[in-house]
Structure formats: structure tokens, C-alpha cells
Design a protein around this motif. Sequence first.
Motif, PDB file in Angstrom:
ATOM      1  N   ALA A  41       0.832  -1.205   0.000  1.00  0.00           N
ATOM      2  CA  ALA A  41       0.000   0.000   0.000  1.00  0.00           C
ATOM      3  C   ALA A  41       0.868   1.256   0.000  1.00  0.00           C
ATOM      4  N   GLY A  42       1.995   1.193   0.701  1.00  0.00           N
ATOM      5  CA  GLY A  42       2.911   2.329   0.709  1.00  0.00           C
ATOM      6  C   GLY A  42       3.494   2.616  -0.651  1.00  0.00           C
ATOM      7  N   SER A  45       0.924   4.280  -2.650  1.00  0.00           N
ATOM      8  CA  SER A  45       0.795   5.661  -2.189  1.00  0.00           C
ATOM      9  C   SER A  45       1.895   6.543  -2.764  1.00  0.00           C
ATOM     10  N   LEU A  46       3.101   6.018  -2.903  1.00  0.00           N
ATOM     11  CA  LEU A  46       4.182   6.780  -3.522  1.00  0.00           C
ATOM     12  C   LEU A  46       3.824   7.167  -4.958  1.00  0.00           C
ATOM     13  N   TRP A  47       3.252   6.220  -5.683  1.00  0.00           N
ATOM     14  CA  TRP A  47       2.852   6.482  -7.060  1.00  0.00           C
ATOM     15  C   TRP A  47       1.758   7.550  -7.103  1.00  0.00           C
ATOM     16  N   LEU A 117       9.590   7.204   3.075  1.00  0.00           N
ATOM     17  CA  LEU A 117       8.891   7.968   2.036  1.00  0.00           C
ATOM     18  C   LEU A 117       7.491   7.417   1.806  1.00  0.00           C
ATOM     19  N   ALA A 118       7.362   6.092   1.840  1.00  0.00           N
ATOM     20  CA  ALA A 118       6.058   5.459   1.613  1.00  0.00           C
ATOM     21  C   ALA A 118       5.069   5.826   2.714  1.00  0.00           C
ATOM     22  N   VAL A 119       5.537   5.880   3.969  1.00  0.00           N
ATOM     23  CA  VAL A 119       4.648   6.261   5.074  1.00  0.00           C
ATOM     24  C   VAL A 119       4.189   7.699   4.919  1.00  0.00           C
ATOM     25  N   ASN A 139      -5.237   6.055   9.065  1.00  0.00           N
ATOM     26  CA  ASN A 139      -3.897   6.417   9.498  1.00  0.00           C
ATOM     27  C   ASN A 139      -2.903   5.776   8.540  1.00  0.00           C
ATOM     28  N   ALA A 140      -2.457   6.574   7.564  1.00  0.00           N
ATOM     29  CA  ALA A 140      -1.552   6.075   6.523  1.00  0.00           C
ATOM     30  C   ALA A 140      -2.112   4.776   5.938  1.00  0.00           C
TER      31      ALA A 140
END
Length: 252
Positions: A41-42, A45-47, A117-119, A139-140
Amino acid sequence: MTARSDREAVAQAGSGTPVEQVGGLRRVGVVLRRLVGFEAAGMVSLWLWVRRRRHGVPESATAVPYAGAVASTMVMFLVVSVVELVAVEILLRAIGAPDPLRHAILIVDAYGVLIALAVIAATVTGPHVIGPDEIRVRNAAFLDVRVPRRLVSEVRMVRNYNEQGTIRVDGDTLIVSAIAQTNLVVELAEPVRVVRPLGRVAHVRTIRFFADDPTAALAAVTSSATAVTSSGSGRTGGRSSSSPSPPGGRAA
């Protein structure tokens, strides 16, 4: 652990069986699966962050960010991670460490920076959501609680500056804080099921959480409830109120 037993363990955790009741290797499998899910998932989220998009915010809903309060802490952690990576690499070169060891440590440190970075990305791209049908508290990539509006009896603003832990269940209350703060309280007519980060299940009737702009969040609750009422559904989705408490006060 066989693939079948692993699937059964995940099904047990997903169907409401607490992880602590899933025995031995099955429990480890469930926890590992959730950790891998967080990392996946992180990366997504970066993308989304690069593309300046958010996840799970339909046009009819209002995003309620919470990243502002924790941004400085997360950026500081990221900077420390980068500095550590560079310092360790310089040290290993200075002592003449073998290349395989140096490369392995470099990969681990670089992966740590990527996770940081992903968080940050998951926090930015996964805000709380207030819509006509549900209130979504997140939460994230670690927590995602979806509360049907029909169960919401009240949403109010109560500032609390001494929360313990970021995600915690205290009796029938779920606390989702940012730097030890919460400022919104959702009261429910019935308990809702909550799956905590490592798979434990709880049922709660009150949710305390943090929003960067709680006043705007309360306005979104009111406006979305009005929209539902005007559409002829006859549901208000709960009332909202503002009742700030003095610094350090506990939320009701």
C-alpha cells in the motif's frame, strides 16, 4: 505452514477472530501478511503522491487531511535516515569493509529510506473522508475504519493534547492521534468493527481522531448531512457540535 492453513488464518482474522486467538505459525503468517500489505500500500501511495492524487476520496465526499501535524516529524525522520545511510557508507569505505557487506548494508538502509517515504506518501494520499454515506478514519496504510453515516449520532470537536500511542483502543473507544493529539470525536449509535494494524479486532462506539482543520471537518459533516436530508432520504447522519476543552484535557 501450508497455503490452505495460511488462508484459513487470514479468513479467521478478517471475520472477526482476534489474531491473539489464532495459534502459533498461523498468527505469524497473518501478521506477516499484513506487514507485506502495508508495504505494498505504501508503494501505491508513492505512485499516487508523485501524480498528486488521493486514494478513496470520491467527488461527493470531503477529504480531511491530518498530515500537516506530523509532517515535520516525518521529514525529520527521513532526513536522519538519509544522513545515516551516507554516514554508514563513508564509514564502511574508510575501514575497508568488503563490497558484499557494504552493498548489503546500503540496500537495507536505502530500503528504510524508501519505507519512510512510503509512510509519508500514505499519510498525504490517504486522508480521513467525510461523505454522505460514511465517515472514513484512516492512518496512513495502517488503519482504515469505515463508519456508516446511519450509525453516527454525533460529531463534535474536543481537543486533547495528551493521547498515548498513535492507534489505540481504550475500552469501547478508538483513538487515532497525531503527535499525541486528537480534536474530533465521533459518537456511534451502535458498535463498529475495527481491525487494528496487526490484525487484532475490536468493537468501538466512540472514535477520537485528529484533523488538521477540525472546524472544516465539522462543516463537512453538516453539509453532507444536509445534502442527504435534502435528497429525501430522511437521514441526517448525526449532528455536529463544537466543544473545545482546555489544553491537556481528556476527551469525553
